[in-house]
Structure formats: structure tokens, C-alpha cells
Design a protein around this motif. Sequence first.
Motif, PDB file in Angstrom:
ATOM      1  N   PRO A  59       0.805  -1.231   0.000  1.00 38.32           N
ATOM      2  CA  PRO A  59       0.000   0.000   0.000  1.00 38.32           C
ATOM      3  C   PRO A  59       0.838   1.281   0.000  1.00 38.32           C
ATOM      4  O   PRO A  59       0.507   2.225  -0.706  1.00 38.32           O
ATOM      5  CB  PRO A  59      -0.825  -0.116   1.285  1.00 38.32           C
ATOM      6  N   HIS A  94      -1.567  -6.170   1.974  1.00 35.19           N
ATOM      7  CA  HIS A  94      -1.840  -5.088   2.928  1.00 35.19           C
ATOM      8  C   HIS A  94      -2.102  -5.667   4.302  1.00 35.19           C
ATOM      9  O   HIS A  94      -2.294  -6.868   4.466  1.00 35.19           O
ATOM     10  CB  HIS A  94      -3.011  -4.218   2.454  1.00 35.19           C
ATOM     11  N   LEU A 143      -7.473  -1.508   2.082  1.00 38.98           N
ATOM     12  CA  LEU A 143      -6.920  -0.412   1.294  1.00 38.98           C
ATOM     13  C   LEU A 143      -7.858   0.788   1.355  1.00 38.98           C
ATOM     14  O   LEU A 143      -9.084   0.626   1.359  1.00 38.98           O
ATOM     15  CB  LEU A 143      -6.749  -0.828  -0.164  1.00 38.98           C
ATOM     16  N   GLN A 201      -5.685   4.361  -2.256  1.00 33.65           N
ATOM     17  CA  GLN A 201      -4.793   3.242  -2.572  1.00 33.65           C
ATOM     18  C   GLN A 201      -5.415   2.318  -3.613  1.00 33.65           C
ATOM     19  O   GLN A 201      -4.740   1.862  -4.530  1.00 33.65           O
ATOM     20  CB  GLN A 201      -4.461   2.459  -1.301  1.00 33.65           C
ATOM     21  N   THR A 202      -6.713   2.071  -3.482  1.00 34.65           N
ATOM     22  CA  THR A 202      -7.412   1.234  -4.463  1.00 34.65           C
ATOM     23  C   THR A 202      -7.366   1.883  -5.839  1.00 34.65           C
ATOM     24  O   THR A 202      -7.095   1.220  -6.844  1.00 34.65           O
ATOM     25  CB  THR A 202      -8.873   0.999  -4.026  1.00 34.65           C
TER      26      THR A 202
END
Length: 187
Positions: free
Chosen positions: A78, A112, A117, A121-122
Motif C-alpha cells: 500500500p 496489505h 486499502l 490506494q485502491t
Amino acid sequence: MIVALTGVDGDGTVADLAEDLAMLRVAAGKRVLLVAPNPGAYDAQLYDDLVVNASPQGAPKADATLARAGVILALLQPATLEQPDQYAALLARLRLAQRANPAARLLVTVAHGRRPLTAHQTGCLLVFVAQLPHARLADTLVLDDSATTYHSRHSELELQAYKQDHKLCAAEVRHLYREIFRPSGTI
């Protein structure tokens, strides 16, 4: 088949995941060689599969491995996702590998912690995958709090047969294993 795993330089989770995948392959009755980033001499014809840690620290050999692999698995963290300058070199290596080896399947996954997430981050992960033609996002891996081993949040969703027959690794790793070593011609 050659399965090459790579990530950002210095990421120890690549080596751990390579070991888990090789262990699952051996449990499936295959002759497997787990290859370190800077391997010694070996005869690849003695094995059914090679699982290679193609981390950047052995760049020339690692890049040659990516160019010969049947499956390339890119493992991200991440923190790396939110810093494009950190993953730019990995993105460039993967693009080169795709040009040298267009038949290779390219899977991207992220490991992660217990916290999922973030939306940012996604989004960064999806942008990373979108920059690689024909790449596919694989299941995410969940690390425990020490960030060294995998645990499973998804084990209740897994088929009972897999829970009983494949106890070596977390459900996410077993799912990833099935994605990597799926029979030819299946999607």
C-alpha cells in the motif's frame, strides 16, 4: 512453467510469497525449484515448474527471467501505491517484460495489513494495472500485524474441499495459487 515474482526493491514479502507458492506446488505433486534472485547453476529441465524471486536486486538476471516466464506476478505494498516514483521502475520493468514476452500472463496483487486499502490506494492500484496492457488484478493478500506472514479474512468463503485438503497457506495465497497454475485455456 516459469513463474516469476517481482516487486519493489527490498520487499521481503516477494520471497515469502514465492516460498508459499512453491510449497503449494510441491504439495500438488510437482517437482519445483524455488529460485533466489541471484541463483547458482541449475538444470531447469529436471523440474516441472520454476518459482523465481525476480526481485530488482538481481536486475539483469531478474529481467531475463521475466522475459522467459509463463506467469509474472507483481506484488505491491500500500505505501508503494501512493508514491508513483517508487513504483515507476517496477512499471518500466514490467512493460519491458511484456514487450519481450507478450505471451506471459501478468498478474498484479497487493499485500496489505488488517486495515483494508483506502479509496486512494485502491484507485492507485487500478491505475497501476491499467498502465500494463493485458495485465489482470489478482486477489489481494492480507498480512498479519507483523507484516511477515499471511492470514485469511476470506476463509469462510472458500470451498470446504480446499479448507481440508490445502492447509499449508492462507486462503488468499491458495486462491492466488489457483489463479497462477490454472489449466491452460481457462479464464
